[in-house]
Design an enzyme around this catalytic site. Structure first.
Site, short mmCIF file in Angstrom:
data_model
loop_
_atom_site.label_atom_id
_atom_site.label_comp_id
_atom_site.label_asym_id
_atom_site.label_seq_id
_atom_site.Cartn_x
_atom_site.Cartn_y
_atom_site.Cartn_z
CB SER A 120 -0.92 -0.14 1.39
OG SER A 120 -1.51 1.17 1.63
CE1 TYR A 144 -3.36 -2.53 5.21
CE2 TYR A 144 -2.97 -0.36 4.19
CZ TYR A 144 -3.40 -1.57 4.46
OH TYR A 144 -3.78 -2.15 3.01
CE LYS A 148 -0.98 -4.52 3.33
NZ LYS A 148 -1.27 -5.89 2.64
#
Length: 184
Positions: A120, A144, A148
């Site tokens: 992402s 997050y 990633k």
């Protein structure tokens, strides 16, 4: 072919496209296994398609969907940004440990499978420059994004060691999905 997150927005569409295409890397697609916790109501009726309900962070489930002859994996499963930030333990379990369990299982394959890891732009965090390229340094500012980036590094290292033939794609958030809102 295994698609983790196969019931999600991208995974479901990817499965339909692969089945319609019939080939991947010049080889006939003999089976597509989807792994997810939930699926859209209208799965394609195709003898090559198998939908498995389960959690990518459960090693037994991963072992069940990754036989030794797995040739390709699209690893799309993730606890999305807002949910990973709100529930640190859930994000770590699914986004980090799930990726690690999957890569370890793939290491046992008869030959190194091709792996596409969905990362992402959250890997960058903050205000983005006008152009993102290979020289742009990841500086995640969320759990997050951090998860990633770690996943990207794991895919890189497993590829470097010859266990998989992997690549990571940093996908942008470009559309709001139709239907019930998720935690992104």
């Amino acid at each position: 072919i295994l698609i983790t997150g196969g019931g999600g927005f991208l995974g479901f569409r990817l499965a339909k496209a692969l089945l319609a295409r019939g080939r991947l890397d010049g080889q006939v697609i003999s089976s597509v296994t989807l792994l997810d916790g939930a699926y859209p109501p209208q799965l394609p009726q195709d003898a090559r398609l198998k939908a498995v309900s389960g959690d990518v962070s459960d090693p037994a489930v991963v072992a069940r969907v990754c036989p030794a002859d797995t040739g390709a994996v699209f690893h799309l499963a993730a606890v999305v940004s807002g949910a990973a930030e709100a529930d640190f333990d859930l994000g770590m379990r699914v986004n980090l440990k799930g990726t690690e369990f999957l890569l370890e299982r793939l290491r046992a394959c008869a030959r190194p499978p091709k792996v596409v890891f969905a990362s992402s732009v959250a890997a960058f965090g903050g205000k983005l420059p006008a152009v993102l390229d290979d020289g742009t340094i990841p500086t995640p500012q969320t759990s997050y994004g951090t998860q990633k980036v770690i996943g990207e590094y794991l895919v890189n290292d497993y590829s470097r060691k010859g266990f998989i033939d992997g690549r990571s794609l940093r996908l942008p958030t470009i559309v709001v999905r139709a239907g019930k809102p998720n935690a992104a």
